[in-house]
Enzyme design. Structure first.
Site, PDB file in Angstrom:
ATOM      1  N   ASN A   8     -18.694   7.771 -33.324  1.00 49.55           N
ATOM      2  CA  ASN A   8     -18.949   9.169 -33.001  1.00 49.55           C
ATOM      3  C   ASN A   8     -18.251  10.141 -33.948  1.00 49.55           C
ATOM      4  OD1 ASN A   8     -20.572   8.666 -30.643  1.00 49.55           O
ATOM      5  ND2 ASN A   8     -18.692   7.983 -29.662  1.00 49.55           N
ATOM      6  N   ARG A  17     -19.790  15.269 -33.525  1.00 49.43           N
ATOM      7  CA  ARG A  17     -18.369  14.977 -33.726  1.00 49.43           C
ATOM      8  C   ARG A  17     -18.040  14.497 -35.148  1.00 49.43           C
ATOM      9  NH1 ARG A  17     -17.716  11.463 -28.421  1.00 49.43           N
ATOM     10  NH2 ARG A  17     -19.974  11.458 -28.671  1.00 49.43           N
ATOM     11  N   GLU A  54     -22.811   6.590 -15.499  1.00 45.04           N
ATOM     12  CA  GLU A  54     -22.218   7.287 -16.635  1.00 45.04           C
ATOM     13  C   GLU A  54     -20.849   7.845 -16.262  1.00 45.04           C
ATOM     14  OE1 GLU A  54     -23.605   7.522 -19.938  1.00 45.04           O
ATOM     15  OE2 GLU A  54     -24.368   5.820 -18.814  1.00 45.04           O
TER      16      GLU A  54
HETATM   17  C1  UD1 Z   1     -24.770   5.902 -23.915  1.00 43.31           C
HETATM   18  C2  UD1 Z   1     -25.073   5.280 -22.550  1.00 43.31           C
HETATM   19  C3  UD1 Z   1     -23.775   4.742 -21.955  1.00 43.31           C
HETATM   20  C4  UD1 Z   1     -23.126   3.761 -22.905  1.00 43.31           C
HETATM   21  C5  UD1 Z   1     -22.934   4.383 -24.284  1.00 43.31           C
HETATM   22  C6  UD1 Z   1     -22.487   3.325 -25.263  1.00 43.31           C
HETATM   23  C7  UD1 Z   1     -26.926   6.557 -21.573  1.00 43.31           C
HETATM   24  C8  UD1 Z   1     -27.294   7.616 -20.608  1.00 43.31           C
HETATM   25  N1  UD1 Z   1     -25.616   6.284 -21.669  1.00 43.31           N
HETATM   26  O1  UD1 Z   1     -23.946   6.998 -23.691  1.00 43.31           O
HETATM   27  O2  UD1 Z   1     -24.029   4.101 -20.720  1.00 43.31           O
HETATM   28  O3  UD1 Z   1     -21.881   3.322 -22.382  1.00 43.31           O
HETATM   29  O4  UD1 Z   1     -24.176   4.928 -24.761  1.00 43.31           O
HETATM   30  O5  UD1 Z   1     -22.172   3.890 -26.508  1.00 43.31           O
HETATM   31  O6  UD1 Z   1     -27.784   5.986 -22.197  1.00 43.31           O
HETATM   32  N2  UD1 Z   1     -30.259   9.527 -28.429  1.00 43.31           N
HETATM   33  C9  UD1 Z   1     -31.560   9.846 -28.762  1.00 43.31           C
HETATM   34  N3  UD1 Z   1     -32.214  10.801 -28.043  1.00 43.31           N
HETATM   35  C10 UD1 Z   1     -31.651  11.431 -26.997  1.00 43.31           C
HETATM   36  C11 UD1 Z   1     -30.324  11.103 -26.647  1.00 43.31           C
HETATM   37  C12 UD1 Z   1     -29.661  10.139 -27.386  1.00 43.31           C
HETATM   38  O7  UD1 Z   1     -32.119   9.277 -29.703  1.00 43.31           O
HETATM   39  O8  UD1 Z   1     -32.322  12.276 -26.399  1.00 43.31           O
HETATM   40  C13 UD1 Z   1     -29.563   8.491 -29.203  1.00 43.31           C
HETATM   41  C14 UD1 Z   1     -28.308   8.999 -29.859  1.00 43.31           C
HETATM   42  O9  UD1 Z   1     -28.601   9.450 -31.183  1.00 43.31           O
HETATM   43  C15 UD1 Z   1     -27.437   7.749 -29.889  1.00 43.31           C
HETATM   44  C16 UD1 Z   1     -27.892   6.964 -28.671  1.00 43.31           C
HETATM   45  O10 UD1 Z   1     -29.149   7.497 -28.302  1.00 43.31           O
HETATM   46  O11 UD1 Z   1     -27.663   6.944 -31.040  1.00 43.31           O
HETATM   47  C17 UD1 Z   1     -26.911   7.093 -27.499  1.00 43.31           C
HETATM   48  O12 UD1 Z   1     -26.825   8.459 -27.117  1.00 43.31           O
HETATM   49  P1  UD1 Z   1     -25.445   9.137 -26.757  1.00 43.31           P
HETATM   50  O13 UD1 Z   1     -25.693  10.561 -26.391  1.00 43.31           O
HETATM   51  O14 UD1 Z   1     -24.448   8.862 -27.813  1.00 43.31           O
HETATM   52  O15 UD1 Z   1     -25.070   8.351 -25.424  1.00 43.31           O
HETATM   53  P2  UD1 Z   1     -23.640   8.139 -24.810  1.00 43.31           P
HETATM   54  O16 UD1 Z   1     -23.235   9.352 -24.059  1.00 43.31           O
HETATM   55  O17 UD1 Z   1     -22.716   7.614 -25.812  1.00 43.31           O
HETATM   56 CA    CA Z   2     -22.636   7.379 -28.195  1.00 43.93          CA
END
Ligand code: UD1
Ligand code: CA
Length: 475
Positions: free
Chosen positions: A239, A19, A166
């Protein structure tokens, strides 16, 4: 807190950050107030003094890893090849940590790489509560007016945390909950390891959710608690670039307020941008439109602005810098700079000296009480004490191939519109005549004259213009 050992902090930064719509800069490397998103998070984590700090990288891993080495050489980057969810990311990090240390124990903290407003104080409180309650999981939560997109904290009738659901997996009733998961946690390492081994991808996104650890611990009869963030803004995840500028404003207010409380006058906080590492002494005054970047320092009593940008610049006590752009400069005590002045790297202005209007200085020293008051360029020069550089003087430091040095002694008077053609030395107490092109050294106490002598051509106007100017002829 200092008696609590923190085994590790894991920063999640493998996501793409689509984004942001950037093909050049990975999300966590976008900047606010002198640090990247990742830089802010790592700085807050470091304040907890963990035994290990690992950052999970994936997208643009080379760029992110190189940046991490720069900002925190002791941190470790761990590669998550495929982004299979936050739970998977932590699993990969924990496996790497176990390999590194022979088995992590105690408390492990997990934070997202895109939450730059999170403070060390809140992380400390989270860990303290975690240790005090003997919890397996303690998560940071916040109440948001609009919780869309976030995981919701689901509690039972007695207020105990049961699960995180979620947004994409939540039913209508759950979506109405306003308490959200900030994605910041303290875990017991051993219990985290066990729960990560039990995660499934049976959810709307087909990912291993770290959030599922909460329900696993709870149903296993372990203590799970939530620590409410003192300020919901701290939990803000970035984001897109709209959120980035919003977070930048919030951080700006926080930084300005801290300086105000420490004795700095900030006339217009809304137009004052101070990087987090800038140091200001009490009784500094910042007028509207100031941007202080990098490692800039300003000593007591100095007045900066209006409309001034200082980057990696040191300003001494009681100096005045107005409408200036200074980069890598040292402005001595009681010196005055501006308006419309450009000080480039390596400029050193001595005590009580002056760099005035439309003056550019580069890699040069201006001695105590010396003045470069108007319309001048000074490059690769050393100017002694109490000397005056006349208006429109140019230090001609470049011959088209190489830069050369110029030395001006003490008590020198460089006449207006002098060209000092480097390499050249002007001795103590010497003068140069206005309009001179000085190509040879001028000894101490001498007057250097390097210009054509004026001659008057008698009768020229009568002969060539009939004794009248063109204007007179037309009237
Ligand atoms: C996540 C949380 C959600 C919370 C929100 C807060 C989960 C499933 N959900 O959702 O409960 O309210 O954050 O902002 O955890 N990342 C990795 N590897 C991956 C996936 C993600 O390193 O495989 C990192 C991303 O770069 C990011 C962070 O983890 O920095 C969070 O991932 P993101 O996909 O943004 O989670 P949200 O959907 O925002
Ligand atoms: Ca996030």
């Amino acid at each position: 807190m200092s008696d609590v050992r923190l085994g590790a902090v894991i920063v999640l930064a493998a996501g793409e950050g689509t984004r942001m719509r950037s093909s050049r800069t990975p999300k966590v490397l976008h900047e606010l107030l002198g640090r990247t998103l990742l830089g802010h998070v790592v700085a807050a984590d470091r304040a907890l003094d963990p035994d290990h700090l690992v950052v999970v990288v994936g997208h643009a891993r080379d760029q992110v890893t190189a940046h991490l080495e720069l900002i925190d050489p002791a941190a470790h980057a761990v590669v998550q090849e495929e982004q299979r969810g936050t739970g998977h990311a932590v699993r990969v990090a924990l496996e790497a940590l176990d390999e590194m240390t022979g088995g992590v124990d105690g408390t492990v903290v997990v934070v997202p790489g895109d939450a730059p407003l999170l403070t060390a104080a809140t992380l400390r409180d989270l860990v303290a509560e975690h240790v005090r309650t003997g919890a397996a999981t303690t998560l940071l939560s916040a109440h948001l007016d609009d919780a869309t997109g976030y995981g919701r904290v689901v509690r039972d009738d007695s207020g105990g945390v049961v699960a995180i659901v979620e947004h994409k997996d939540a039913d209508e009733a759950t979506r109405r909950l306003t308490e959200v998961n900030a994605s910041v946690y303290a875990f017991d390492a051993a219990r985290l390891r066990t729960a990560l081994g039990q995660l499934t991808t049976d959810n709307a996104q087909g990912e291993e959710y770290l959030t599922d650890v909460v329900a696993l611990h709870r149903s296993g009869g372990l203590v799970v608690s939530a620590h409410l963030a003192p300020d919901a803004a701290e939990t803000m995840g970035i984001n897109d670039r709209v959120q980035l500028s919003h977070a930048r404003r919030l951080l700006r207010d926080r930084v300005v307020e801290a300086h105000q409380r420490a004795g700095v006058t900030v006339v217009d906080p809304a137009t004052t941008w101070i990087d987090v590492q800038v140091a200001l002494e009490p009784d500094v005054e910042l007028r509207p439109g100031c941007q202080l970047h990098g490692t800039t320092t300003v000593a007591a009593g100095a007045v900066i602005g209006p409309d001034t940008t200082l980057t990696d610049t040191q300003v001494g006590e009681d100096a005045v810098v107005l409408k200036a752009h200074c980069d890598g400069a040292v402005v001595g005590p009681e010196a005055t700079v501006g308006p419309y002045t450009y000080l480039r790297p390596g400029t050193r202005l001595g005590r009580g000296s002056k760099a005035g209007g439309f003056v550019e200085i580069k890699a040069s020293t201006v001695g105590e009480g010396s003045k470069v008051p108007h319309l001048a360029y000074v490059g690769d020069a050393v100017i002694g004490d109490r000397s005056n550089i006349g208006a429109a003087t140019v230090v001609v430091n470049y011959d088209g191939r190489a830069k050369h040095r110029t030395t001006v002694g003490d008590d020198v008077r460089i006449g207006s519109d002098t060209m000092l053609v480097a390499p050249v030395t002007i001795g103590d107490g010497a003068y140069t005549a206005a309009g001179s092109v000085i190509t040879n050294d001028v000894p101490a106490g001498a007057l250097g004259v390097g210009r054509a002598r004026q001659r008057n051509i008698e009768g020229w106007v009568t002969r060539k213009r009939g004794g009248r100017t063109d204007q007179e002829k037309q009237s």
